[in-house]
Design a protein around this motif. Structure first.
Motif, PDB file in Angstrom:
ATOM      1  N   GLY A 122       0.853  -1.078  -0.073  1.00  0.00           N
ATOM      2  CA  GLY A 122       0.042   0.088   0.179  1.00  0.00           C
ATOM      3  C   GLY A 122       0.801   1.302  -0.095  1.00  0.00           C
ATOM      4  N   THR A 123       2.134   1.159   0.745  1.00  0.00           N
ATOM      5  CA  THR A 123       2.914   2.270   0.750  1.00  0.00           C
ATOM      6  C   THR A 123       3.456   2.685  -0.873  1.00  0.00           C
ATOM      7  OG1 THR A 123       3.477   1.804   3.049  1.00  0.00           O
ATOM      8  CG2 THR A 123       4.868   3.113   1.730  1.00  0.00           C
ATOM      9  N   LEU A 124       3.757   1.630  -1.409  1.00  0.00           N
ATOM     10  CA  LEU A 124       4.254   1.608  -2.676  1.00  0.00           C
ATOM     11  C   LEU A 124       3.289   2.282  -3.467  1.00  0.00           C
ATOM     12  CD1 LEU A 124       6.413  -1.474  -3.246  1.00  0.00           C
ATOM     13  CD2 LEU A 124       7.253   0.701  -2.976  1.00  0.00           C
ATOM     14  N   ARG A 125       2.032   1.836  -3.429  1.00  0.00           N
ATOM     15  CA  ARG A 125       0.987   2.460  -4.421  1.00  0.00           C
ATOM     16  C   ARG A 125       0.653   3.778  -4.220  1.00  0.00           C
ATOM     17  NH1 ARG A 125      -3.974   0.635  -1.504  1.00  0.00           N
ATOM     18  NH2 ARG A 125      -3.146   2.448  -0.154  1.00  0.00           N
ATOM     19  N   ASP A 126       0.828   4.366  -2.804  1.00  0.00           N
ATOM     20  CA  ASP A 126       0.428   5.722  -2.442  1.00  0.00           C
ATOM     21  C   ASP A 126       1.558   6.550  -3.257  1.00  0.00           C
ATOM     22  OD1 ASP A 126      -1.846   4.922  -1.262  1.00  0.00           O
ATOM     23  OD2 ASP A 126      -0.998   4.908   0.722  1.00  0.00           O
ATOM     24  N   VAL A 127       2.886   6.187  -2.952  1.00  0.00           N
ATOM     25  CA  VAL A 127       3.996   6.957  -3.521  1.00  0.00           C
ATOM     26  C   VAL A 127       3.911   7.000  -5.070  1.00  0.00           C
ATOM     27  CG1 VAL A 127       6.426   6.889  -4.104  1.00  0.00           C
ATOM     28  CG2 VAL A 127       5.446   6.196  -1.802  1.00  0.00           C
ATOM     29  N   LEU A 128       3.302   5.880  -5.838  1.00  0.00           N
ATOM     30  CA  LEU A 128       3.366   6.151  -7.113  1.00  0.00           C
ATOM     31  C   LEU A 128       2.212   7.013  -7.623  1.00  0.00           C
ATOM     32  CD1 LEU A 128       3.830   2.296  -7.967  1.00  0.00           C
ATOM     33  CD2 LEU A 128       5.281   4.118  -8.798  1.00  0.00           C
ATOM     34  N   ILE A 129       1.152   6.989  -6.626  1.00  0.00           N
ATOM     35  CA  ILE A 129       0.021   8.132  -7.313  1.00  0.00           C
ATOM     36  C   ILE A 129       0.189   9.330  -6.777  1.00  0.00           C
ATOM     37  CG2 ILE A 129      -1.591   6.104  -7.573  1.00  0.00           C
ATOM     38  CD1 ILE A 129      -2.955   6.677  -5.019  1.00  0.00           C
ATOM     39  N   ARG A 130       1.469   9.814  -6.114  1.00  0.00           N
ATOM     40  CA  ARG A 130       1.741  10.800  -5.428  1.00  0.00           C
ATOM     41  C   ARG A 130       0.784  11.311  -4.152  1.00  0.00           C
ATOM     42  NH1 ARG A 130       2.583  14.589 -10.715  1.00  0.00           N
ATOM     43  NH2 ARG A 130       0.357  13.646 -11.302  1.00  0.00           N
ATOM     44  N   GLN A 131       0.786  10.402  -3.355  1.00  0.00           N
ATOM     45  CA  GLN A 131      -0.033  10.819  -2.176  1.00  0.00           C
ATOM     46  C   GLN A 131       0.929  10.541  -1.089  1.00  0.00           C
ATOM     47  OE1 GLN A 131      -3.491   8.592  -1.796  1.00  0.00           O
ATOM     48  NE2 GLN A 131      -4.601  10.064  -3.240  1.00  0.00           N
ATOM     49  N   VAL A 132       0.637  11.045   0.357  1.00  0.00           N
ATOM     50  CA  VAL A 132       1.398  10.822   1.476  1.00  0.00           C
ATOM     51  C   VAL A 132       0.894   9.402   1.730  1.00  0.00           C
ATOM     52  CG1 VAL A 132       1.830  11.162   3.976  1.00  0.00           C
ATOM     53  CG2 VAL A 132       1.606  13.059   2.123  1.00  0.00           C
ATOM     54  N   PRO A 133       1.565   8.391   2.060  1.00  0.00           N
ATOM     55  CA  PRO A 133       1.137   7.108   2.367  1.00  0.00           C
ATOM     56  C   PRO A 133       0.192   7.008   3.467  1.00  0.00           C
ATOM     57  CG  PRO A 133       3.366   6.713   1.943  1.00  0.00           C
ATOM     58  CD  PRO A 133       3.084   8.440   1.847  1.00  0.00           C
ATOM     59  N   SER A 134      -0.907   6.418   3.105  1.00  0.00           N
ATOM     60  CA  SER A 134      -1.895   6.507   4.166  1.00  0.00           C
ATOM     61  C   SER A 134      -1.469   5.833   5.482  1.00  0.00           C
ATOM     62  CB  SER A 134      -3.330   5.660   3.519  1.00  0.00           C
ATOM     63  OG  SER A 134      -3.006   4.430   3.120  1.00  0.00           O
ATOM     64  N   VAL A 135      -0.784   4.792   5.373  1.00  0.00           N
ATOM     65  CA  VAL A 135      -0.247   3.984   6.413  1.00  0.00           C
ATOM     66  C   VAL A 135       0.471   4.998   7.332  1.00  0.00           C
ATOM     67  CG1 VAL A 135       2.038   3.609   5.841  1.00  0.00           C
ATOM     68  CG2 VAL A 135       0.809   2.128   7.487  1.00  0.00           C
ATOM     69  N   LEU A 136       1.226   6.092   7.133  1.00  0.00           N
ATOM     70  CA  LEU A 136       1.785   7.233   7.852  1.00  0.00           C
ATOM     71  C   LEU A 136       0.956   8.377   8.293  1.00  0.00           C
ATOM     72  CD1 LEU A 136       4.937   7.380   5.585  1.00  0.00           C
ATOM     73  CD2 LEU A 136       4.497   6.015   7.679  1.00  0.00           C
ATOM     74  N   SER A 137      -0.562   8.470   7.566  1.00  0.00           N
ATOM     75  CA  SER A 137      -1.119   9.531   7.984  1.00  0.00           C
ATOM     76  C   SER A 137      -2.528   9.354   8.734  1.00  0.00           C
ATOM     77  CB  SER A 137      -1.266  10.463   6.606  1.00  0.00           C
ATOM     78  OG  SER A 137      -1.845   9.638   5.718  1.00  0.00           O
TER      79      SER A 137
END
Length: 210
Positions: A134-149
């Protein structure tokens, strides 16, 4: 029987992660079929791939068994074709996603222990296995990873991995310990979803948002 059951659960978790990852990507940005399926597969397989790279267990297990790739691609394709319908059963997908998180956190930690890693390192590897995709996915769509926020996601993964590693340290390792650790992770995650609980923010953060 035990090996077959673990494989089935692993594939169910992979499918749920692929669905959830692809749906999240669809909500966040405009993507074609290649983008949706790719992000679904990255969400489903990314954590395990990162784990195996960290553990120097190469090639990664997900590339040694075609079923993982097929199930992940299938989940992404279903999300692409029926995403607007799947929104209606979002609660069910969250349950499957929590189950996948629990299983991956526990199996990732156990694999690290089997390869001789220390308890702390094994816990970290288990958590990464659960949240890495999920972290890789969020980085690729240019979002702060949801797991961190937002949400309780990394916390239950860390707790589940810790429980199973402690069981190993206390010589209580076995199916019961693994299932118990996964159940603890699952329960914490679902409580977070049901009650919309987040990990603590810095002091004053909520006041600034208002």
């Amino acid at each position: 029987m035990a090996t077959t059951a673990l494989l089935v659960l692993d594939l169910i978790g992979t499918f749920a992660f692929a669905l959830n990852g692809a749906l999240t990507a669809l909500r966040a940005t405009r993507l074609d079929i290649v983008g949706v399926i790719t992000l679904g597969m990255i969400t489903a397989l990314g954590g395990g791939t990162i784990r195996d790279v960290f553990l120097d267990a190469l090639p990664p297990a997900t590339f040694l068994d075609w079923r993982y790739l097929a199930v992940a691609a299938g989940g992404g394709l279903i999300a692409f074709l029926t995403g607007h319908h799947l929104e209606r059963i979002n609660g069910t997908i969250n349950v499957l996603d929590a189950a996948g998180l629990s299983l991956f956190a526990v199996t990732g930690a156990l694999k690290a222990v089997d390869l001789g890693f220390g308890p702390a390192q094994a816990v970290i590897v288990g958590a990464i296995t659960g949240v890495g995709g999920g972290t890789l996915r969020d980085v690729l769509i240019r979002q702060v990873p949801s797991v961190l926020s937002s949400g309780l996601y990394a916390v239950p993964a860390l707790v589940g991995a810790t429980v199973v590693v402690l069981a190993d340290v206390l010589d209580a390792r076995g199916p019961v310990a693994a299932i118990g650790a996964a159940a603890v992770c699952f329960a914490i995650r679902m409580l977070g979803v049901h009650f919309d609980v987040n990990a603590p923010f810095p002091p004053g953060e909520r006041r600034r948002e208002r």
